[in-house]
Design a protein around this motif. Structure first.
Motif, short mmCIF file in Angstrom:
data_model
loop_
_atom_site.label_atom_id
_atom_site.label_comp_id
_atom_site.label_asym_id
_atom_site.label_seq_id
_atom_site.Cartn_x
_atom_site.Cartn_y
_atom_site.Cartn_z
N ALA A 150 0.82 -1.21 0.00
CA ALA A 150 0.00 0.00 0.00
C ALA A 150 0.85 1.26 0.00
CB ALA A 150 -0.91 0.01 1.23
N ILE A 151 2.09 1.15 0.42
CA ILE A 151 2.91 2.34 0.67
C ILE A 151 3.45 2.94 -0.61
CG2 ILE A 151 5.00 3.16 1.84
CD1 ILE A 151 4.37 1.11 4.06
N ARG A 152 3.73 2.10 -1.61
CA ARG A 152 4.22 2.62 -2.89
C ARG A 152 3.80 1.69 -4.01
NH1 ARG A 152 8.83 6.96 -3.76
NH2 ARG A 152 7.98 7.56 -5.76
N CYS A 161 -1.77 -2.97 -5.34
CA CYS A 161 -1.24 -1.82 -4.59
C CYS A 161 -2.34 -0.79 -4.34
CB CYS A 161 -0.07 -1.18 -5.34
SG CYS A 161 1.43 -2.19 -5.38
N LYS A 164 -4.86 -2.05 -1.72
CA LYS A 164 -4.37 -2.08 -0.35
C LYS A 164 -4.13 -0.67 0.20
CE LYS A 164 -4.51 -6.48 0.39
NZ LYS A 164 -5.48 -7.02 1.37
N ALA A 165 -3.76 0.26 -0.68
CA ALA A 165 -3.70 1.67 -0.25
C ALA A 165 -5.09 2.14 0.16
CB ALA A 165 -3.14 2.54 -1.37
N ARG A 243 9.38 5.20 0.00
CA ARG A 243 8.44 6.32 -0.09
C ARG A 243 9.18 7.65 -0.21
NH1 ARG A 243 3.71 6.91 -2.00
NH2 ARG A 243 5.00 8.33 -3.17
#
Length: 269
Positions: A150-152, A161, A164-165, A243
């Motif tokens: 999710a972070i990138r 992605c 999940k973000a 990130r």
């Protein structure tokens, strides 16, 4: 003769995607902690076989069949759990899919829609039946399983992605809505966990951990009502560093990295 006091039932956990991987490991961890189980997946026979092998009878483990992508299906199962087992102490929206996608491919747009139906709408539908009774009781935990992905955004992983973000953002919103109600919202971001979902990956997976090790750490985070945790923490550090990378450097770093298999290119669990 004084009346015999009523026995307080063991606490109850409701887990989706419980037929394998993280979900099954979480079920085992909660069973060891003395919880009653409400286990949800499409593969009910697999779940029942597992419960039988663990010696978990109907008094402590009930199996529910549902397709999390079908809102009516998962909501109905939530209401069935309330009727048969009562209000859970912990609800873990674990069911999810991870399939590679290529936006240039028409079929992959449907893959993205299916991914969001399970990973996002299905997650909210999982929580829905329990919000009102948990709030009325003034206690409980709603747990969303996101991912360090999710972070990138990663090339070839656009559906996963992004979904999940969205789990992270949704749970953050829900946490604010339930502030002061006594109901906690916990967001967990697994790194690479050795499950059927990851065993077909064709790229390196740093800090790979067993599902059982993840379940132990997740259990502790949920018991502590931690609002957000990456497991393992080392993967969280790596993701945060990624990130911080400027976009040109990040893009160059991931150039040529193997991508997740698309649907139809290899079997997807």
């Amino acid at each position: 003769m004084p009346a015999t006091p009523a026995l307080t039932p063991a606490p109850l956990v409701f887990i989706t995607g419980a037929s394998s991987g993280i979900g099954q490991a979480l079920a085992a961890r909660y069973a060891r902690a003395g919880y009653r189980l409400a286990l949800v997946a499409r593969r009910t026979a697999d779940m029942q076989a597992w419960a039988d092998a663990q010696g978990l009878g109907p008094e402590c483990c009930r199996i529910y069949g549902a397709d999390v992508a079908d809102v009516d299906s998962i909501v109905a199962v939530g209401h069935a759990c309330l009727a048969m087992q009562g209000v859970p102490d912990v609800v873990i929206a674990n069911a999810g899919v991870s399939i590679g996608m290529d936006t240039a491919e028409p079929d992959d747009i449907h893959v993205k829609a299916r991914t969001f139906a399970i990973n996002n709408t299905g997650l909210a539908a999982t929580f829905h039946p329990f919000v009102t009774p948990m709030t009325a009781r003034g206690s409980g935990a709603l747990v969303g399983i996101a991912s360090v992905a999710a972070i990138r955004g990663l090339p070839g992983h656009g559906a996963y992605c992004a979904s999940k973000a969205a789990v992270v953002a949704y749970c953050e919103s829900l946490r604010g809505e339930l502030r002061g109600s006594g109901v906690a919202v916990v967001t967990l971001l697994p790194g690479y966990v050795d499950t059927p979902l990851t065993q077909k990956n064709r790229y390196s997976m740093p800090f790979l951990m067993s599902a059982e090790a993840f379940a132990d750490r997740a259990f502790d985070a949920i018991q502590a009502r931690t609002s957000y945790r990456v497991i393992p923490w080392q993967m969280g550090v790596v993701a945060k560093l990624l990130r911080l990378l400027p976009n040109p450097l990040f893009d160059r770093l991931l150039s040529g990295r193997p991508r997740k298999h698309r649907q139809g290119t290899k079997a997807v669990p």
